[in-house]
Design a protein around this motif. Sequence first.
Motif, mmCIF file in Angstrom:
data_model
loop_
_atom_site.group_PDB
_atom_site.id
_atom_site.type_symbol
_atom_site.label_atom_id
_atom_site.label_comp_id
_atom_site.label_asym_id
_atom_site.label_seq_id
_atom_site.Cartn_x
_atom_site.Cartn_y
_atom_site.Cartn_z
ATOM 1 N N ASP A 29 7.441 -21.713 35.946
ATOM 2 C CA ASP A 29 8.105 -20.318 35.727
ATOM 3 C C ASP A 29 7.817 -19.845 34.440
ATOM 4 O OD1 ASP A 29 9.095 -20.459 38.384
ATOM 5 O OD2 ASP A 29 10.915 -21.203 37.900
ATOM 6 N N GLU A 30 8.187 -18.563 34.346
ATOM 7 C CA GLU A 30 7.949 -17.901 33.108
ATOM 8 C C GLU A 30 8.966 -18.381 31.963
ATOM 9 O OE1 GLU A 30 8.201 -13.248 32.263
ATOM 10 O OE2 GLU A 30 7.123 -13.902 33.953
ATOM 11 N N HIS A 31 8.676 -18.802 30.826
ATOM 12 C CA HIS A 31 9.778 -19.463 29.841
ATOM 13 C C HIS A 31 9.953 -20.849 30.055
ATOM 14 C CE1 HIS A 31 13.687 -18.438 27.503
ATOM 15 N NE2 HIS A 31 12.749 -19.056 26.764
ATOM 16 N N GLU A 32 9.386 -21.516 30.934
ATOM 17 C CA GLU A 32 9.439 -23.029 30.913
ATOM 18 C C GLU A 32 8.739 -23.378 29.763
ATOM 19 O OE1 GLU A 32 10.007 -25.456 34.354
ATOM 20 O OE2 GLU A 32 8.895 -23.974 35.396
ATOM 21 N N TYR A 33 9.192 -24.866 29.238
ATOM 22 C CA TYR A 33 8.409 -25.653 28.340
ATOM 23 C C TYR A 33 8.113 -26.839 29.205
ATOM 24 C CZ TYR A 33 7.669 -27.761 23.794
ATOM 25 O OH TYR A 33 7.222 -28.439 22.732
ATOM 26 N N VAL A 34 6.780 -27.304 29.374
ATOM 27 C CA VAL A 34 6.372 -28.172 30.279
ATOM 28 C C VAL A 34 5.492 -29.144 29.634
ATOM 29 C CG1 VAL A 34 5.396 -28.944 32.494
ATOM 30 C CG2 VAL A 34 6.873 -26.951 32.301
ATOM 31 N N ALA A 35 5.722 -30.423 29.607
ATOM 32 C CA ALA A 35 4.816 -31.491 29.033
ATOM 33 C C ALA A 35 4.198 -31.891 30.190
ATOM 34 C CB ALA A 35 5.552 -32.499 28.005
ATOM 35 N N VAL A 36 2.680 -32.268 30.185
ATOM 36 C CA VAL A 36 1.977 -33.037 31.160
ATOM 37 C C VAL A 36 1.659 -34.300 30.427
ATOM 38 C CG1 VAL A 36 -0.177 -32.896 32.184
ATOM 39 C CG2 VAL A 36 1.117 -30.895 31.874
ATOM 40 N N VAL A 37 1.799 -35.398 31.152
ATOM 41 C CA VAL A 37 1.901 -36.775 30.518
ATOM 42 C C VAL A 37 1.126 -37.451 31.451
ATOM 43 C CG1 VAL A 37 3.745 -36.480 28.981
ATOM 44 C CG2 VAL A 37 3.994 -37.409 31.308
ATOM 45 N N GLY A 38 0.740 -38.857 31.173
ATOM 46 C CA GLY A 38 -0.070 -39.683 32.089
ATOM 47 C C GLY A 38 -1.237 -40.330 31.178
ATOM 48 N N PRO A 39 -1.681 -41.580 31.870
ATOM 49 C CA PRO A 39 -2.723 -42.203 31.119
ATOM 50 C C PRO A 39 -4.112 -41.483 31.029
ATOM 51 C CG PRO A 39 -2.403 -43.190 33.324
ATOM 52 C CD PRO A 39 -1.147 -41.953 33.193
ATOM 53 N N SER A 40 -4.660 -41.902 30.026
ATOM 54 C CA SER A 40 -6.145 -41.301 29.785
ATOM 55 C C SER A 40 -6.994 -41.645 31.120
ATOM 56 C CB SER A 40 -6.783 -42.279 28.587
ATOM 57 O OG SER A 40 -8.018 -41.810 28.451
ATOM 58 N N GLY A 189 11.338 -20.241 22.081
ATOM 59 C CA GLY A 189 12.672 -19.383 22.079
ATOM 60 C C GLY A 189 12.226 -17.919 22.147
ATOM 61 N N THR A 190 11.101 -17.731 21.657
ATOM 62 C CA THR A 190 10.945 -15.972 21.875
ATOM 63 C C THR A 190 10.449 -15.619 23.219
ATOM 64 O OG1 THR A 190 8.755 -16.203 20.731
ATOM 65 C CG2 THR A 190 10.502 -16.054 19.188
ATOM 66 N N GLY A 191 10.553 -16.644 24.006
ATOM 67 C CA GLY A 191 10.122 -16.239 25.331
ATOM 68 C C GLY A 191 8.847 -16.727 26.021
ATOM 69 N N ARG A 192 8.015 -17.478 25.125
ATOM 70 C CA ARG A 192 6.854 -17.990 25.571
ATOM 71 C C ARG A 192 6.704 -19.072 26.768
ATOM 72 N NH1 ARG A 192 4.840 -13.772 23.689
ATOM 73 N NH2 ARG A 192 5.704 -13.509 21.373
ATOM 74 N N THR A 193 6.113 -18.980 27.616
ATOM 75 C CA THR A 193 6.091 -20.158 28.328
ATOM 76 C C THR A 193 4.933 -21.032 27.666
ATOM 77 O OG1 THR A 193 5.881 -18.960 30.382
ATOM 78 C CG2 THR A 193 5.132 -21.102 30.781
ATOM 79 N N ILE A 194 5.490 -22.427 27.513
ATOM 80 C CA ILE A 194 4.905 -23.504 26.752
ATOM 81 C C ILE A 194 4.478 -24.654 27.752
ATOM 82 C CG2 ILE A 194 4.762 -25.106 24.676
ATOM 83 C CD1 ILE A 194 5.487 -22.529 23.726
ATOM 84 N N VAL A 195 3.151 -25.117 27.708
ATOM 85 C CA VAL A 195 2.526 -26.157 28.271
ATOM 86 C C VAL A 195 1.735 -26.925 27.377
ATOM 87 C CG1 VAL A 195 1.122 -26.966 30.196
ATOM 88 C CG2 VAL A 195 2.171 -24.775 30.759
ATOM 89 N N VAL A 196 2.163 -28.396 27.231
ATOM 90 C CA VAL A 196 1.735 -29.225 26.436
ATOM 91 C C VAL A 196 1.229 -30.524 27.108
ATOM 92 C CG1 VAL A 196 3.967 -30.106 25.772
ATOM 93 C CG2 VAL A 196 2.094 -30.303 23.847
ATOM 94 N N ILE A 197 -0.064 -31.190 26.568
ATOM 95 C CA ILE A 197 -0.555 -32.289 27.077
ATOM 96 C C ILE A 197 -0.164 -33.182 25.936
ATOM 97 C CG2 ILE A 197 -2.518 -33.811 27.401
ATOM 98 C CD1 ILE A 197 -4.017 -31.630 28.945
ATOM 99 N N THR A 198 0.422 -34.296 26.355
ATOM 100 C CA THR A 198 0.573 -35.223 25.432
ATOM 101 C C THR A 198 0.860 -36.609 25.795
ATOM 102 O OG1 THR A 198 1.912 -36.033 23.502
ATOM 103 C CG2 THR A 198 3.166 -35.077 25.483
#
Length: 231
Positions: A29-40, A189-198
């Motif tokens: 969804d809009e404004h979610e902060y999601v991390a995508v994790v998992g092995p190489s 916090g300013t309303g962006r959707t964030i998706v980060v691989i880590t």
Amino acid sequence: MITLDGIRKTYRTGSLEFEALCGIDASIDEHEYVAVVGPSGSGKSTLMNIVGCLDNPTEGTYELAGEDVSTMSEAQLAEVRNRRIGFVFQQFNLLPSLCAWRNVELPLVYAGLPRHERRERAIGALERVGLGDRTEHRPGELSGGQQQRVAVARALVTEPALILADEPTGNLDSRSTADVLDLLDELHGTGRTIVVITHEPDVAARAGRNLVFRDGQIVSDTSSARAVAAR
Ligand code: ADP
Ligand code: ADP
């Protein structure tokens, strides 16, 4: 913001075929902060390339902000990327011959903004990441953490709805990692959707939701206590 439906990606190398994504269904969804994790090798970067409109899926549909982007041409994808997405990469991906503000203005050059406005906005973005005193420095004259903050400024200068970060702290010490994570929090916090691989648990812990990949599939999708509390 993001709807993935039956996404498959098959790579062909000579006569070999390899299915890197084996049917991904997910929505963010809009404004979610999601991390995508998992092995190489589990397909995280392949997914990011599709979500980032850098590559098409072999099968399935991808809607970004209501637009079906899964069948777009290269030129259309480039336009959607520039309009909607800010990218942050592990290797910073700055141009070494350009100073900080020249790097940051690049997405605005593609967007066709006039020069004085580009400069003003690029410097404004550098101020937002705490580098107002480094606008004329080239990447080689900045520390790793500062270079990544320039990259964050470049990602936010177009005010994109979506920020995609692929191992953004993979090359940083713990102090710079904290700075970059604070900036991502602020953008969220300013309303962006964030998706980060880590790969890093500390980084994943900042996100409200973790998508865990294994062998080209999502094996778990969990929201953190923090995200649940914020609802
Ligand atoms: P991760 O980001 O989780 O490490 P990737 O998405 O990079 O995983 O890779 C998933 C799988 O797809 C790996 O087995 C990798 O070898 C394969 N792969 C990735 N890119 C290509 C490519 N361009 N050609 C062939 N195989 C690829
Ligand atoms: P760190 O302590 O984070 O590793 P450095 O020791 O590389 O950082 O740099 C310390 C400060 O000096 C940074 O703020 C950086 O902007 C500045 N700096 C580093 N190298 C140069 C250079 N070649 N020219 C100008 N300024 C530099």
